[in-house]
Design a protein around this motif. Structure first.
Motif, PDB file in Angstrom:
ATOM      1  N   ARG B  88       0.860  -1.079  -0.043  1.00  0.00           N
ATOM      2  CA  ARG B  88       0.060   0.050  -0.077  1.00  0.00           C
ATOM      3  C   ARG B  88       0.907   1.387  -0.041  1.00  0.00           C
ATOM      4  NH1 ARG B  88      -4.060   2.686  -1.253  1.00  0.00           N
ATOM      5  NH2 ARG B  88      -5.128   4.005   0.149  1.00  0.00           N
ATOM      6  N   PHE B  89       1.860   1.329   0.684  1.00  0.00           N
ATOM      7  CA  PHE B  89       2.582   2.439   0.962  1.00  0.00           C
ATOM      8  C   PHE B  89       3.475   2.480  -0.462  1.00  0.00           C
ATOM      9  CE2 PHE B  89       6.854   4.540   1.831  1.00  0.00           C
ATOM     10  CZ  PHE B  89       6.528   5.379   2.494  1.00  0.00           C
ATOM     11  N   HIS B  90       3.888   1.657  -0.997  1.00  0.00           N
ATOM     12  CA  HIS B  90       4.615   1.952  -2.204  1.00  0.00           C
ATOM     13  C   HIS B  90       3.587   2.519  -3.491  1.00  0.00           C
ATOM     14  CE1 HIS B  90       7.887  -0.598  -0.693  1.00  0.00           C
ATOM     15  NE2 HIS B  90       8.576   0.507  -0.959  1.00  0.00           N
ATOM     16  N   GLU B  91       2.366   1.894  -3.367  1.00  0.00           N
ATOM     17  CA  GLU B  91       1.274   2.418  -4.257  1.00  0.00           C
ATOM     18  C   GLU B  91       0.923   3.730  -4.036  1.00  0.00           C
ATOM     19  OE1 GLU B  91      -2.143  -0.261  -3.760  1.00  0.00           O
ATOM     20  OE2 GLU B  91      -3.411   1.411  -4.225  1.00  0.00           O
ATOM     21  N   LEU B  92       0.996   4.298  -2.679  1.00  0.00           N
ATOM     22  CA  LEU B  92       0.708   5.724  -2.484  1.00  0.00           C
ATOM     23  C   LEU B  92       1.976   6.554  -2.761  1.00  0.00           C
ATOM     24  CD1 LEU B  92      -0.765   5.375   1.154  1.00  0.00           C
ATOM     25  CD2 LEU B  92      -1.986   6.165  -0.969  1.00  0.00           C
ATOM     26  N   VAL B  93       3.115   6.008  -2.649  1.00  0.00           N
ATOM     27  CA  VAL B  93       4.291   6.771  -2.858  1.00  0.00           C
ATOM     28  C   VAL B  93       4.728   7.171  -4.395  1.00  0.00           C
ATOM     29  CG1 VAL B  93       6.790   6.071  -3.545  1.00  0.00           C
ATOM     30  CG2 VAL B  93       6.124   6.376  -0.997  1.00  0.00           C
ATOM     31  N   SER B  94       3.796   6.094  -5.209  1.00  0.00           N
ATOM     32  CA  SER B  94       4.092   6.631  -6.799  1.00  0.00           C
ATOM     33  C   SER B  94       2.853   7.290  -7.520  1.00  0.00           C
ATOM     34  CB  SER B  94       4.225   5.161  -7.349  1.00  0.00           C
ATOM     35  OG  SER B  94       2.999   4.157  -7.133  1.00  0.00           O
ATOM     36  N   GLN B  95       1.901   7.712  -6.374  1.00  0.00           N
ATOM     37  CA  GLN B  95       0.768   8.520  -7.114  1.00  0.00           C
ATOM     38  C   GLN B  95       1.132   9.991  -7.196  1.00  0.00           C
ATOM     39  OE1 GLN B  95      -2.355   8.579  -4.101  1.00  0.00           O
ATOM     40  NE2 GLN B  95      -3.406   6.570  -5.121  1.00  0.00           N
ATOM     41  N   THR B  96       0.682  10.327  -8.371  1.00  0.00           N
ATOM     42  CA  THR B  96       1.252  11.821  -8.799  1.00  0.00           C
ATOM     43  C   THR B  96      -0.039  12.713  -8.980  1.00  0.00           C
ATOM     44  OG1 THR B  96       1.345  11.184 -11.066  1.00  0.00           O
ATOM     45  CG2 THR B  96       3.470  11.020  -9.844  1.00  0.00           C
ATOM     46  N   GLY B  97      -1.071  12.064  -8.766  1.00  0.00           N
ATOM     47  CA  GLY B  97      -2.366  13.087  -9.190  1.00  0.00           C
ATOM     48  C   GLY B  97      -2.571  14.143  -8.127  1.00  0.00           C
ATOM     49  N   PRO B  98      -3.629  14.995  -8.381  1.00  0.00           N
ATOM     50  CA  PRO B  98      -3.787  16.355  -7.596  1.00  0.00           C
ATOM     51  C   PRO B  98      -3.805  16.026  -6.139  1.00  0.00           C
ATOM     52  CG  PRO B  98      -5.132  16.136  -9.500  1.00  0.00           C
ATOM     53  CD  PRO B  98      -4.658  14.738  -9.329  1.00  0.00           C
ATOM     54  N   GLU B  99      -4.500  14.773  -5.840  1.00  0.00           N
ATOM     55  CA  GLU B  99      -4.749  14.201  -4.309  1.00  0.00           C
ATOM     56  C   GLU B  99      -3.114  14.446  -3.639  1.00  0.00           C
ATOM     57  OE1 GLU B  99      -4.913  12.247  -6.934  1.00  0.00           O
ATOM     58  OE2 GLU B  99      -4.131  10.597  -6.542  1.00  0.00           O
ATOM     59  N   ALA B 100      -2.396  14.339  -4.361  1.00  0.00           N
ATOM     60  CA  ALA B 100      -0.953  14.297  -3.663  1.00  0.00           C
ATOM     61  C   ALA B 100      -0.241  15.612  -3.245  1.00  0.00           C
ATOM     62  CB  ALA B 100       0.159  13.527  -4.876  1.00  0.00           C
ATOM     63  N   TYR B 101      -0.987  16.668  -3.897  1.00  0.00           N
ATOM     64  CA  TYR B 101      -0.293  17.817  -3.520  1.00  0.00           C
ATOM     65  C   TYR B 101      -1.386  19.010  -3.318  1.00  0.00           C
ATOM     66  CZ  TYR B 101      -1.012  18.136  -8.748  1.00  0.00           C
ATOM     67  OH  TYR B 101      -1.606  18.038  -9.871  1.00  0.00           O
ATOM     68  N   ASP B 102      -2.513  18.655  -3.594  1.00  0.00           N
ATOM     69  CA  ASP B 102      -3.582  19.735  -3.439  1.00  0.00           C
ATOM     70  C   ASP B 102      -3.821  20.212  -2.073  1.00  0.00           C
ATOM     71  OD1 ASP B 102      -4.172  20.291  -5.742  1.00  0.00           O
ATOM     72  OD2 ASP B 102      -6.242  19.517  -6.125  1.00  0.00           O
ATOM     73  N   ASP B 103      -3.540  19.342  -1.152  1.00  0.00           N
ATOM     74  CA  ASP B 103      -3.669  19.601   0.384  1.00  0.00           C
ATOM     75  C   ASP B 103      -2.312  19.804   0.874  1.00  0.00           C
ATOM     76  OD1 ASP B 103      -4.371  19.451   3.089  1.00  0.00           O
ATOM     77  OD2 ASP B 103      -3.775  17.368   3.521  1.00  0.00           O
ATOM     78  N   GLY B 104      -1.963  20.796   1.362  1.00  0.00           N
ATOM     79  CA  GLY B 104      -0.821  20.936   1.757  1.00  0.00           C
ATOM     80  C   GLY B 104      -0.263  19.984   3.146  1.00  0.00           C
ATOM     81  N   GLY B 105      -0.994  19.567   3.898  1.00  0.00           N
ATOM     82  CA  GLY B 105      -0.671  18.412   4.843  1.00  0.00           C
ATOM     83  C   GLY B 105      -0.106  17.395   4.133  1.00  0.00           C
ATOM     84  N   LEU B 106      -0.827  16.634   3.055  1.00  0.00           N
ATOM     85  CA  LEU B 106      -0.601  15.554   2.543  1.00  0.00           C
ATOM     86  C   LEU B 106       0.954  15.792   1.818  1.00  0.00           C
ATOM     87  CD1 LEU B 106      -0.666  12.822   2.144  1.00  0.00           C
ATOM     88  CD2 LEU B 106      -2.373  13.232   0.118  1.00  0.00           C
ATOM     89  N   PHE B 107       0.935  17.048   1.151  1.00  0.00           N
ATOM     90  CA  PHE B 107       2.127  17.340   0.331  1.00  0.00           C
ATOM     91  C   PHE B 107       3.478  17.396   1.092  1.00  0.00           C
ATOM     92  CE2 PHE B 107       5.236  20.775  -0.612  1.00  0.00           C
ATOM     93  CZ  PHE B 107       5.725  20.205  -1.746  1.00  0.00           C
ATOM     94  N   GLY B 108       3.224  17.759   2.603  1.00  0.00           N
ATOM     95  CA  GLY B 108       4.220  17.825   3.526  1.00  0.00           C
ATOM     96  C   GLY B 108       4.783  16.336   3.810  1.00  0.00           C
ATOM     97  N   VAL B 109       3.971  15.572   4.179  1.00  0.00           N
ATOM     98  CA  VAL B 109       4.174  14.060   4.242  1.00  0.00           C
ATOM     99  C   VAL B 109       4.920  13.549   3.041  1.00  0.00           C
ATOM    100  CG1 VAL B 109       3.467  11.885   4.943  1.00  0.00           C
ATOM    101  CG2 VAL B 109       2.560  13.876   5.740  1.00  0.00           C
ATOM    102  N   ARG B 110       4.342  13.619   1.868  1.00  0.00           N
ATOM    103  CA  ARG B 110       5.071  13.255   0.520  1.00  0.00           C
ATOM    104  C   ARG B 110       6.543  13.849   0.551  1.00  0.00           C
ATOM    105  NH1 ARG B 110       2.057  10.859  -3.287  1.00  0.00           N
ATOM    106  NH2 ARG B 110       4.244  10.181  -3.479  1.00  0.00           N
ATOM    107  N   LEU B 111       6.621  15.088   0.788  1.00  0.00           N
ATOM    108  CA  LEU B 111       8.065  15.471   0.880  1.00  0.00           C
ATOM    109  C   LEU B 111       8.842  14.844   1.714  1.00  0.00           C
ATOM    110  CD1 LEU B 111       9.313  17.814  -0.822  1.00  0.00           C
ATOM    111  CD2 LEU B 111       8.980  19.215   1.416  1.00  0.00           C
ATOM    112  N   ALA B 112       8.548  14.427   3.052  1.00  0.00           N
ATOM    113  CA  ALA B 112       9.205  13.791   4.033  1.00  0.00           C
ATOM    114  C   ALA B 112       9.766  12.386   3.651  1.00  0.00           C
ATOM    115  CB  ALA B 112       8.407  13.754   5.473  1.00  0.00           C
ATOM    116  N   PHE B 113       8.951  11.857   2.852  1.00  0.00           N
ATOM    117  CA  PHE B 113       9.280  10.375   2.374  1.00  0.00           C
ATOM    118  C   PHE B 113       9.681  10.565   0.690  1.00  0.00           C
ATOM    119  CE2 PHE B 113       6.349  10.002   6.041  1.00  0.00           C
ATOM    120  CZ  PHE B 113       7.120   9.139   6.682  1.00  0.00           C
ATOM    121  N   PHE B 114      10.220  11.554   0.588  1.00  0.00           N
ATOM    122  CA  PHE B 114      10.586  11.561  -0.739  1.00  0.00           C
ATOM    123  C   PHE B 114      11.946  10.714  -1.109  1.00  0.00           C
ATOM    124  CE2 PHE B 114       9.772  15.690  -3.660  1.00  0.00           C
ATOM    125  CZ  PHE B 114       8.673  15.296  -3.582  1.00  0.00           C
TER     126      PHE B 114
END
Lengths: 192, 192
Positions: B88-114
């Motif tokens: 599931r994590f690797h599935e989420l990590v490879s998502q690039t849709g708007p849901e990944a960056y439209d919300d600032g909170g989620l974007f921050g987490v994405r960044l933390a696991f770049f």
DNA sequence: GCACCGATGTATCGTCTCGATACATCGGAG
DNA sequence: CTCCGATGTATCGAGACGATACATCGGTGC
């Protein structure tokens, strides 16, 4: 917070919920907007508390008038602040405790209604907010210093950016405070 | 968002809820922290979904062991990510849709696991985030221009400060994007 | 005339989040 | 040997949010 904002807006003039929401979004600084799921329950609560009243003149249409049993017709509702509500607003406006500035959202609303706020109260709120943000800044600085070793470049960048934002906010508040002091006749102390 | 962050942290090593919460606060950029009222229900949900498992070795103490009927003894609980969770994590990590960056909170987490994210995905997320923030900036600019006439000094200041913050964020993102491009061998287009 | 559409407008539902709080253990300082 | 603060698990009620339903009004195009 919502309560404060709604009272503040209705203090200026009566309004529909829809209009209220639009104005609310502006007051909140433009980015953060309030959803109906928050607004209408809040209005209901405040109405129950006697802070606002509803004039409901137009049944909105002259439909068959008898039982379209779907859900029922809805008319436009105009919300008006009551005397009790005005009292409550002035009570809230003169609060200077930590609850007035510890939360950024409420602080924003307080700022938006500084026109209704006494000069000394304004100053105390701005200074309180600055203290709060400065404390946040200290926390971030420590966190950044601690995590600098076990380096994850991106997390580091995120924290650096966050720290700079907070830093900018402190400077912004300082400017507001200086202006406020200058207008109160008091020369700003050279605390730069 | 919480789900993503928890999976990311447990991907590195199993943890207690308490430790999880501390790390979570750091990952979120230092200012925003997660409450237990969010964390434990989230863990419960994820456990039910089979994404994590709980090893519950220590009953925490060797009390009378029979019925202290107060509420019941609580042991330390270690949360571990499952194979399904990693997937599931690797599935989420490879998502690039708007849901990944439209919300600032989620974007921050994405960044933390770049660190776990492929280079091209990183770039697409950063660019998406920039587009989102740029759109916000446009909105603020309009709002500011519109409200400049019917001037309330404090609301104006609030909006001005907000706009500058958003502006700084765009610049920050642009720097990150340039760095990313440079490291991918591609010279940054002169879009400054 | 009229069909359609976007803005205006009121309202609720399920899901989630938060702050406060309770309960419980452990290590160390005084 | 006691008290305190850190560690640790967990729930509760209040409320916020996004999605959604329902309903009307003023146009615009045909």
């Amino acid at each position: 917070m919502l309560e404060f904002a709604i009272l503040g807006l209705l203090h200026q003039s009566p309004m529909h919920g829809y209009e209220l929401r639009k104005q609310l979004s502006q007051v909140l600084g433009g980015l953060r907007s309030i959803s109906y799921g928050s607004l209408y329950p809040a209005l209901k609560r405040m109405r129950a508390a006697g802070l606002i009243s509803t004039d409901e003149p137009e049944p909105h249409a002259l439909l068959p008038a008898d039982a379209p049993p779907l859900t029922g017709r809805r008319g436009k509702v105009v919300y008006t602040i009551t005397a009790e509500g005005k009292e409550r607003f002035h009570e809230l406006v003169s609060q200077t405790g930590p609850e007035a500035y510890d939360d950024g959202g409420l602080f924003g609303v307080r700022l938006a209604f500084f026109g209704h706020t006494a000069s000394d109260v304004r100053l105390r709120i701005l200074e309180g907010r600055r203290r709060t943000v400065e404390r946040q800044r200290e926390g971030l600085r420590c966190s950044l210093a601690r995590t600098r070793e076990r380096l994850d470049r991106y997390t580091l960048e995120l924290q650096r950016h966050g720290l700079e934002s907070v830093d900018r906010e402190v400077r912004w508040l300082s400017e507001l405070i200086d202006t406020e002091r200058r207008e109160a006749g008091e020369p700003p102390p050279t605390t730069t």
